[in-house]
Scaffold this motif. Structure first.
Motif, PDB file in Angstrom:
ATOM      1  N   GLN A 503     104.294  73.854 119.042  1.00 14.11           N
ATOM      2  CA  GLN A 503     104.598  72.447 118.814  1.00 14.11           C
ATOM      3  C   GLN A 503     103.517  71.729 118.020  1.00 14.11           C
ATOM      4  O   GLN A 503     103.701  70.596 117.582  1.00 14.11           O
ATOM      5  CB  GLN A 503     104.835  71.720 120.152  1.00 14.11           C
ATOM      6  N   LYS A 504     102.370  72.390 117.805  1.00 13.41           N
ATOM      7  CA  LYS A 504     101.299  71.782 117.012  1.00 13.41           C
ATOM      8  C   LYS A 504     101.406  72.090 115.525  1.00 13.41           C
ATOM      9  O   LYS A 504     100.689  71.499 114.716  1.00 13.41           O
ATOM     10  CB  LYS A 504      99.937  72.251 117.544  1.00 13.41           C
ATOM     11  N   ILE A 505     102.274  73.000 115.162  1.00 10.45           N
ATOM     12  CA  ILE A 505     102.455  73.327 113.748  1.00 10.45           C
ATOM     13  C   ILE A 505     103.183  72.164 113.075  1.00 10.45           C
ATOM     14  O   ILE A 505     104.261  71.761 113.523  1.00 10.45           O
ATOM     15  CB  ILE A 505     103.277  74.621 113.592  1.00 10.45           C
ATOM     16  N   PRO A 506     102.605  71.568 112.036  1.00  8.09           N
ATOM     17  CA  PRO A 506     103.268  70.431 111.386  1.00  8.09           C
ATOM     18  C   PRO A 506     104.694  70.759 110.982  1.00  8.09           C
ATOM     19  O   PRO A 506     104.970  71.810 110.405  1.00  8.09           O
ATOM     20  CB  PRO A 506     102.377  70.165 110.164  1.00  8.09           C
ATOM     21  N   GLU A 507     105.582  69.833 111.282  1.00 16.03           N
ATOM     22  CA  GLU A 507     106.988  70.009 110.928  1.00 16.03           C
ATOM     23  C   GLU A 507     107.253  69.549 109.501  1.00 16.03           C
ATOM     24  O   GLU A 507     108.304  69.837 108.928  1.00 16.03           O
ATOM     25  CB  GLU A 507     107.865  69.221 111.906  1.00 16.03           C
ATOM     26  N   ARG A 508     106.295  68.809 108.969  1.00 11.27           N
ATOM     27  CA  ARG A 508     106.451  68.303 107.608  1.00 11.27           C
ATOM     28  C   ARG A 508     105.074  68.214 106.955  1.00 11.27           C
ATOM     29  O   ARG A 508     104.098  67.821 107.591  1.00 11.27           O
ATOM     30  CB  ARG A 508     107.117  66.937 107.625  1.00 11.27           C
ATOM     31  N   PHE A 509     105.025  68.600 105.668  1.00  6.74           N
ATOM     32  CA  PHE A 509     103.801  68.485 104.890  1.00  6.74           C
ATOM     33  C   PHE A 509     104.058  67.547 103.714  1.00  6.74           C
ATOM     34  O   PHE A 509     105.090  67.665 103.022  1.00  6.74           O
ATOM     35  CB  PHE A 509     103.354  69.848 104.359  1.00  6.74           C
ATOM     36  N   GLU A 510     103.142  66.647 103.506  1.00 11.38           N
ATOM     37  CA  GLU A 510     103.160  65.790 102.330  1.00 11.38           C
ATOM     38  C   GLU A 510     101.964  66.197 101.468  1.00 11.38           C
ATOM     39  O   GLU A 510     100.805  66.005 101.870  1.00 11.38           O
ATOM     40  CB  GLU A 510     103.065  64.312 102.727  1.00 11.38           C
ATOM     41  N   LEU A 511     102.235  66.788 100.300  1.00 18.08           N
ATOM     42  CA  LEU A 511     101.174  67.256  99.408  1.00 18.08           C
ATOM     43  C   LEU A 511     100.831  66.123  98.443  1.00 18.08           C
ATOM     44  O   LEU A 511     101.662  65.714  97.623  1.00 18.08           O
ATOM     45  CB  LEU A 511     101.637  68.499  98.664  1.00 18.08           C
ATOM     46  N   VAL A 512      99.627  65.589  98.560  1.00 18.04           N
ATOM     47  CA  VAL A 512      99.245  64.377  97.826  1.00 18.04           C
ATOM     48  C   VAL A 512      97.950  64.608  97.042  1.00 18.04           C
ATOM     49  O   VAL A 512      97.224  65.575  97.273  1.00 18.04           O
ATOM     50  CB  VAL A 512      99.069  63.187  98.789  1.00 18.04           C
ATOM     51  N   ASP A 513      97.664  63.681  96.123  1.00 19.24           N
ATOM     52  CA  ASP A 513      96.453  63.786  95.303  1.00 19.24           C
ATOM     53  C   ASP A 513      95.233  63.195  95.999  1.00 19.24           C
ATOM     54  O   ASP A 513      94.093  63.597  95.714  1.00 19.24           O
ATOM     55  CB  ASP A 513      96.670  63.077  93.961  1.00 19.24           C
ATOM     56  N   SER A 514      95.458  62.225  96.904  1.00 16.57           N
ATOM     57  CA  SER A 514      94.348  61.591  97.616  1.00 16.57           C
ATOM     58  C   SER A 514      94.868  60.927  98.873  1.00 16.57           C
ATOM     59  O   SER A 514      96.084  60.763  99.051  1.00 16.57           O
ATOM     60  CB  SER A 514      93.658  60.548  96.718  1.00 16.57           C
ATOM     61  N   LEU A 515      93.946  60.554  99.739  1.00 16.95           N
ATOM     62  CA  LEU A 515      94.296  59.883 100.988  1.00 16.95           C
ATOM     63  C   LEU A 515      93.735  58.469 100.968  1.00 16.95           C
ATOM     64  O   LEU A 515      92.611  58.247 100.498  1.00 16.95           O
ATOM     65  CB  LEU A 515      93.715  60.645 102.182  1.00 16.95           C
ATOM     66  N   PRO A 516      94.492  57.492 101.472  1.00 11.67           N
ATOM     67  CA  PRO A 516      93.986  56.114 101.499  1.00 11.67           C
ATOM     68  C   PRO A 516      92.814  55.988 102.482  1.00 11.67           C
ATOM     69  O   PRO A 516      92.839  56.572 103.562  1.00 11.67           O
ATOM     70  CB  PRO A 516      95.198  55.312 101.980  1.00 11.67           C
ATOM     71  N   ARG A 517      91.792  55.234 102.079  1.00 11.24           N
ATOM     72  CA  ARG A 517      90.593  55.103 102.908  1.00 11.24           C
ATOM     73  C   ARG A 517      90.131  53.651 102.972  1.00 11.24           C
ATOM     74  O   ARG A 517      90.427  52.846 102.080  1.00 11.24           O
ATOM     75  CB  ARG A 517      89.464  55.981 102.362  1.00 11.24           C
ATOM     76  N   THR A 518      89.380  53.364 104.014  1.00 12.39           N
ATOM     77  CA  THR A 518      88.733  52.063 104.130  1.00 12.39           C
ATOM     78  C   THR A 518      87.486  52.058 103.242  1.00 12.39           C
ATOM     79  O   THR A 518      87.097  53.094 102.686  1.00 12.39           O
ATOM     80  CB  THR A 518      88.309  51.793 105.579  1.00 12.39           C
ATOM     81  N   VAL A 519      86.849  50.900 103.121  1.00  8.76           N
ATOM     82  CA  VAL A 519      85.646  50.814 102.291  1.00  8.76           C
ATOM     83  C   VAL A 519      84.524  51.688 102.842  1.00  8.76           C
ATOM     84  O   VAL A 519      83.632  52.115 102.113  1.00  8.76           O
ATOM     85  CB  VAL A 519      85.165  49.355 102.189  1.00  8.76           C
ATOM     86  N   SER A 520      84.578  51.971 104.140  1.00 12.30           N
ATOM     87  CA  SER A 520      83.554  52.818 104.752  1.00 12.30           C
ATOM     88  C   SER A 520      83.905  54.299 104.668  1.00 12.30           C
ATOM     89  O   SER A 520      83.156  55.154 105.141  1.00 12.30           O
ATOM     90  CB  SER A 520      83.341  52.426 106.219  1.00 12.30           C
ATOM     91  N   GLY A 521      85.084  54.612 104.104  1.00 14.18           N
ATOM     92  CA  GLY A 521      85.472  56.004 103.905  1.00 14.18           C
ATOM     93  C   GLY A 521      86.412  56.572 104.942  1.00 14.18           C
ATOM     94  O   GLY A 521      86.820  57.733 104.845  1.00 14.18           O
ATOM     95  N   LYS A 522      86.791  55.785 105.942  1.00 17.97           N
ATOM     96  CA  LYS A 522      87.678  56.280 107.000  1.00 17.97           C
ATOM     97  C   LYS A 522      89.118  56.322 106.499  1.00 17.97           C
ATOM     98  O   LYS A 522      89.607  55.387 105.853  1.00 17.97           O
ATOM     99  CB  LYS A 522      87.576  55.387 108.227  1.00 17.97           C
TER     100      LYS A 522
END
Length: 540
Positions: A503-522
């Protein structure tokens, strides 16, 4: 041989539980003491029913005594940890009582876990023995246990249940029936259980409970829900989960009820069992409520004996409660809120249909604070983090450092959930601060999956978030930034190869160029959760 464990020297009761015993909020005996009394006073009454048979209170006590003696003959002594990874079988109840009378610490492990999780949990609590099915649902649990035992020097015994040979449950019972029963002095305030729950860092946390803390929540819930001696409760939730363990294995001993165990959930089977045994209530995951109500409506069965259905573990839409109520003659479905650390902070609203649908229940037996990010208390109606403290809460974690982080200076547990309190004494959960996915009532650590994915050479960055799931509430979605040519199917195989549960295996993958982050990098997981929810809604 007794193994010195990290919690062996912890102060009992824990500082945040001081005064509960003196105020009469805690029972003065163990669950084994209650089992002995029930066997003497209502020996012929049925305590547990499962798919292959039943146990009276007298038979439960007799088998527990024999099992305790059999385990003692194999060298297990008070303070040792005994784990079990069993389906909803009545043998689990016998083992639970035998451990309590022997002063053994019980460690329930959910059957869906595989090598990676089992190895980590057994190693962390230094379990001396493990009870598993010989085989169940095409899984060879005995072979899996043998594989992890090679890395666990403390694990001296692997016992099978419903198997064969000298290391089987039946052999222990047979041996123990001719031996004296161990009678150590067992402290009701001492550690009786270590139960692992997913942590936001990827490392499971060993939740420690005492005899007294668990008896408290069971007794309070039985009273609040109006359970009477001799009535039956259906238990489809795993008895290795806090809900199934407390309401399935121990409720009969605290409240004199009978537990009808379901090995696996099937709505039609549940209808039949409720009708056959005049079941009064159940505590189970929300999808089970939806499917039971749908089956009842389809067949015109109103289940007149059923008075309550407590559900939780994931977001519950108000319409689910409203529609389910229409399916039954007398049943009050309602939402409850709690966790392994603070079992049942709210007990629902059995007598308030309006509040049962719109809130997560009435706060019972807990002091609750709603605080802002700075830890300041907020007034009723405002959203903040839910903090709870009461006589049913855990002693702490097996790791003292984790306990220190989880409790505030007043001994309140930081649930990591967001909510608001109202003037009626109710609580509504509105969101989550913790980085967890709740899939069908089971906590899944996003960090654990992220660590597995980041070990793949073609993965540069990853964020695992909850996504909507029609049946289970939440599913697992992985946003992946690649640094090589790799497809989603291969990444899923990589997670599976790590040894994690299915049940921990992702059921869906989104392949993206980058991830959104806060100004502190989170990473802005709130943005990703919203994005995937909108994307899936548009696909319908």
């Amino acid at each position: 041989m007794r193994i010195d464990l990290p919690w062996s020297q912890m102060a009992l009761p824990a500082p945040h539980q001081a005064g509960f015993a003196e105020k009469g909020l805690w029972a003065s005996g163990t669950i084994a003491d209650l089992a002995r009394v029930k066997a003497a006073s209502h020996g012929d009454r049925i305590a547990l029913i499962d798919d292959v048979g039943q146990l009276s209170f007298a038979a439960l006590w007799d088998d527990a005594c024999a099992l305790a003696a059999g385990m003692a003959a194999r060298g297990l002594v008070a303070g040792d940890v005994v784990a079990f990874q069993l389906p909803n079988w009545r043998e689990a109840a016998v083992l639970n009582v035998a451990a309590a009378m022997s002063g053994l610490v019980i460690n329930p492990i959910v059957p869906i876990y595989r090598d990676a999780e089992i190895r980590q949990m057994l190693g962390d609590c230094r379990a001396s023995a493990l009870f598993v099915p010989q085989a169940f649902r095409n899984v060879d649990y005995r072979a899996m246990a043998a594989r992890v035992q090679a890395d666990l020097p403390d694990l001296q015994h692997i016992f099978t249940v419903r198997g064969s040979g000298d290391q089987d449950y039946a052999a222990l019972l047979h041996q123990g029936r001719s031996l004296p029963v161990p009678q150590p002095e067992v402290d009701p305030c001492g550690v009786k259980m270590v139960l692992y729950t997913s942590g936001t860092t990827g490392k499971p946390k060993g939740v420690l409970h005492s005899h007294a803390s668990l008896q408290r929540v069971i007794a309070q819930s039985a009273t609040f829900w109006g359970l009477r001696e001799g009535e039956a409760m259906l238990m489809p939730s795993p008895v290795t989960h806090i809900s199934g363990y407390a309401n399935g294995l121990e409720m009969p001993l605290v409240a004199g009820t009978c537990t009808v165990l379901m090995e696996s959930w099937h709505a039609q089977s549940a209808l039949d069992l409720i009708t056959r045994h005049d079941v009064a209530g159940t505590v189970a995951a929300t999808p089970f409520l939806v499917e039971l109500a749908s089956a009842a409506l389809a067949q015109g069965q109103t289940l007149p004996s059923l008075r309550f259905f407590a559900c939780g573990g994931a977001a519950v839409a108000p319409d689910i409660i409203v529609q389910a109520r229409k399916a039954f003659a007398h049943c009050a479905p309602f939402r409850v809120f709690g966790s392994s650390e603070v079992p049942l902070v709210t007990f629902g609203w059995p007598d308030r249909p309006d509040l049962a649908a719109s809130t997560d229940g009435r706060i019972v037996d807990y002091d609750v604070r709603i605080v802002d990010d700075a830890g300041h208390d907020l007034p009723d109606g405002q959203e903040g983090e839910i903090l709870a403290r009461g006589p049913a809460m855990m002693l702490g974690y097996a790791d003292a450092a984790q306990t220190a982080l989880a409790l505030d200076e007043q001994g309140y547990f930081r649930t990591g959930d967001l909510g608001r309190r109202d003037g009626d004494g109710g609580l509504t959960v509105t969101g989550r601060k913790k980085d967890l996915i709740i899939r069908g009532g089971e906590n899944i650590s996003a960090a654990e999956i992220e660590i597995a994915l980041l070990s793949h050479p073609a993965v540069e960055d990853v964020a695992v978030v909850a996504m909507p799931h029609a049946r289970l509430g939440e599913g697992v979605c992985a946003y992946v930034v690649r640094k090589g040519d790799v497809e989603a199917a291969h990444l899923a195989q990589h997670v599976a190869a790590s040894g994690m549960a299915k049940q921990k295996i992702p059921e869906r993958f989104e392949l993206v160029d980058s991830l959104p982050r806060t100004v502190s990098g989170k990473i802005r997981k709130d943005v990703l959760r919203k994005e995937i929810a909108e994307k899936m809604a548009a696909e319908v």
